[in-house]
Design a protein around this motif. Structure first.
Motif, PDB file in Angstrom:
ATOM      1  N   ARG A   1      -9.522  -4.568  -5.624  1.00 37.88           N
ATOM      2  CA  ARG A   1     -10.584  -3.631  -6.019  1.00 37.88           C
ATOM      3  C   ARG A   1     -11.962  -4.282  -5.882  1.00 37.88           C
ATOM      4  O   ARG A   1     -12.918  -3.638  -5.449  1.00 37.88           O
ATOM      5  CB  ARG A   1     -10.384  -3.181  -7.468  1.00 37.88           C
ATOM      6  CG  ARG A   1      -9.229  -2.242  -7.713  1.00 37.88           C
ATOM      7  CD  ARG A   1      -9.330  -1.618  -9.084  1.00 37.88           C
ATOM      8  NE  ARG A   1     -10.476  -0.722  -9.180  1.00 37.88           N
ATOM      9  CZ  ARG A   1     -10.914  -0.170 -10.307  1.00 37.88           C
ATOM     10  NH1 ARG A   1     -10.305  -0.446 -11.443  1.00 37.88           N
ATOM     11  NH2 ARG A   1     -11.960   0.628 -10.300  1.00 37.88           N
TER      12      ARG A   1
ATOM     13  N   LEU B   1      -4.537   3.429  -1.817  1.00 38.56           N
ATOM     14  CA  LEU B   1      -4.946   2.787  -3.061  1.00 38.56           C
ATOM     15  C   LEU B   1      -4.614   3.610  -4.299  1.00 38.56           C
ATOM     16  O   LEU B   1      -4.671   3.090  -5.417  1.00 38.56           O
ATOM     17  CB  LEU B   1      -6.458   2.520  -3.037  1.00 38.56           C
ATOM     18  CG  LEU B   1      -6.937   1.299  -2.257  1.00 38.56           C
ATOM     19  CD1 LEU B   1      -8.453   1.257  -2.234  1.00 38.56           C
ATOM     20  CD2 LEU B   1      -6.385   0.016  -2.866  1.00 38.56           C
TER      21      LEU B   1
ATOM     22  N   MET C   1      -7.394   4.331   3.402  1.00 39.77           N
ATOM     23  CA  MET C   1      -7.181   3.382   2.310  1.00 39.77           C
ATOM     24  C   MET C   1      -7.237   4.086   0.961  1.00 39.77           C
ATOM     25  O   MET C   1      -6.545   3.698   0.013  1.00 39.77           O
ATOM     26  CB  MET C   1      -8.218   2.258   2.371  1.00 39.77           C
ATOM     27  CG  MET C   1      -7.979   1.158   1.355  1.00 39.77           C
ATOM     28  SD  MET C   1      -8.873  -0.357   1.737  1.00 39.77           S
ATOM     29  CE  MET C   1      -7.850  -1.006   3.063  1.00 39.77           C
ATOM     30  N   SER C   2      -8.044   5.159   0.854  1.00 40.66           N
ATOM     31  CA  SER C   2      -8.124   5.885  -0.411  1.00 40.66           C
ATOM     32  C   SER C   2      -6.771   6.471  -0.777  1.00 40.66           C
ATOM     33  O   SER C   2      -6.397   6.520  -1.953  1.00 40.66           O
ATOM     34  CB  SER C   2      -9.180   6.996  -0.329  1.00 40.66           C
ATOM     35  OG  SER C   2      -8.725   8.103   0.426  1.00 40.66           O
TER      36      SER C   2
ATOM     37  N   LEU D   1      -4.191  -6.752  -7.658  1.00 42.38           N
ATOM     38  CA  LEU D   1      -4.826  -5.438  -7.702  1.00 42.38           C
ATOM     39  C   LEU D   1      -6.310  -5.555  -8.027  1.00 42.38           C
ATOM     40  O   LEU D   1      -7.159  -4.955  -7.354  1.00 42.38           O
ATOM     41  CB  LEU D   1      -4.128  -4.560  -8.745  1.00 42.38           C
ATOM     42  CG  LEU D   1      -4.853  -3.264  -9.144  1.00 42.38           C
ATOM     43  CD1 LEU D   1      -5.041  -2.362  -7.936  1.00 42.38           C
ATOM     44  CD2 LEU D   1      -4.082  -2.551 -10.236  1.00 42.38           C
TER      45      LEU D   1
ATOM     46  N   GLU E   1     -13.974  -1.822  -3.303  1.00 41.55           N
ATOM     47  CA  GLU E   1     -14.828  -0.781  -3.894  1.00 41.55           C
ATOM     48  C   GLU E   1     -16.329  -1.092  -3.864  1.00 41.55           C
ATOM     49  O   GLU E   1     -17.126  -0.187  -3.595  1.00 41.55           O
ATOM     50  CB  GLU E   1     -14.356  -0.460  -5.309  1.00 41.55           C
ATOM     51  CG  GLU E   1     -13.057   0.329  -5.327  1.00 41.55           C
ATOM     52  CD  GLU E   1     -12.790   0.979  -6.667  1.00 41.55           C
ATOM     53  OE1 GLU E   1     -13.192   2.131  -6.875  1.00 41.55           O
ATOM     54  OE2 GLU E   1     -12.159   0.297  -7.507  1.00 41.55           O
TER      55      GLU E   1
ATOM     56  N   PHE F   1       0.823  -1.206   0.000  1.00 46.39           N
ATOM     57  CA  PHE F   1       0.000   0.000   0.000  1.00 46.39           C
ATOM     58  C   PHE F   1       0.860   1.261   0.000  1.00 46.39           C
ATOM     59  O   PHE F   1       0.330   2.368   0.049  1.00 46.39           O
ATOM     60  CB  PHE F   1      -0.941   0.010   1.211  1.00 46.39           C
ATOM     61  CG  PHE F   1      -2.076  -0.959   1.085  1.00 46.39           C
ATOM     62  CD1 PHE F   1      -3.058  -0.773   0.135  1.00 46.39           C
ATOM     63  CD2 PHE F   1      -2.158  -2.070   1.907  1.00 46.39           C
ATOM     64  CE1 PHE F   1      -4.109  -1.667   0.004  1.00 46.39           C
ATOM     65  CE2 PHE F   1      -3.199  -2.976   1.789  1.00 46.39           C
ATOM     66  CZ  PHE F   1      -4.182  -2.772   0.830  1.00 46.39           C
TER      67      PHE F   1
END
Length: 247
Positions: free
Chosen positions: A102, A169, A165-166, A98, A106, A77
């Protein structure tokens, strides 16, 4: 962005580790030798090694020196680690991980966003979407607006861990977005898919939001598989994202 001596030294050592110059389990040269090789002071090398320890790439100890840890221990990360991996070459395993990440994060995030998003959150996401649309129609930096769009969705969860996390990521998502934009009409075709996500969040329809983001993620996976099959060169994340030409 131009980095200082410490940042450049960290990049050189990190890229060397990820690129396989120093084998897993092997000891790196002592700090004085590294400093001589890189043309920097021992203090600069020591600070770089401390950063590498924090990123999970190496471990240090008395009498054992600095040893390279296996990739499973690296902080995936960390944006620097992602950039170093892109320099070494994005592997199928990395891109698979990855896409799986996601697909876990998401859909759950947009469900929460559909329940908690404020008018300000919606406005931020709309601005990002407008930037994507403008880039498709008039040319420009589509990837930056795409990142802003997805970061906005994660922040709209109003969950502190999701917000953190945003940030983490971002480099991972940029990998996916840059690959997708190499496909002819990829950004143009993705616009209605992004619009469906926004509309579902605005409507407070968590089920529709989840379905829409899954369509978007699976489309990105197909784009990546197509680019990998074509053996085209993959993006280097230490370089600016390519700009779209006007439609």
């Amino acid at each position: 962005m131009i980095k200082n001596v410490s940042g450049t030294t960290l990049d050189l050592l990190g890229a060397a580790i990820v690129g396989g110059r120093y084998a897993v389990g092997a000891s790196m040269p002592p700090e004085p030798l590294l400093g001589e090789e890189l043309g920097v002071s021992r203090t600069v090398v020591r600070e770089a090694v401390k950063s590498l320890v924090a990123k999970g790439l190496v471990t240090t100890g008395p009498k054992v020196g600095t040893k390279v840890l296996p990739p499973d221990a690296w902080n995936w990360f960390d944006p620097d680690v992602i950039v170093w991996q892109s320099q070494a070459g994005l592997t199928r395993e990395f891109l698979r991980d990855l896409q799986e990440l996601r697909r876990v994060i998401e859909p759950a995030a947009v469900r929460i966003a559909a329940e908690r998003a404020t008018p300000a959150d919606i406005a931020e996401i709309e601005v990002a979407f407008a930037g994507m649309k403008k880039a498709v129609e008039q040319g420009g930096d589509y990837v930056a607006h795409d990142l802003r769009f997805h970061q906005g969705l994660l922040r709209a969860c109003h969950n502190r861990m999701m917000v953190q996390m945003s940030k983490a990521l971002s480099a991972l998502l940029r990998t996916s977005f840059e690959i997708s934009t190499t496909r002819k009409d990829g950004p143009k075709n993705s616009l209605p898919l992004h619009r469906a996500v926004v509309d579902a969040v605005i409507a407070r329809d968590a089920d529709a939001a989840e379905r829409a983001i899954l369509v978007l993620i699976d489309g990105a996976r197909e784009d990546i598989d197509t680019v990998l099959a074509s053996r085209r060169r993959l993006p280097k994340l230490d370089m600016p994202a390519p700009l779209l030409r006007a439609a």
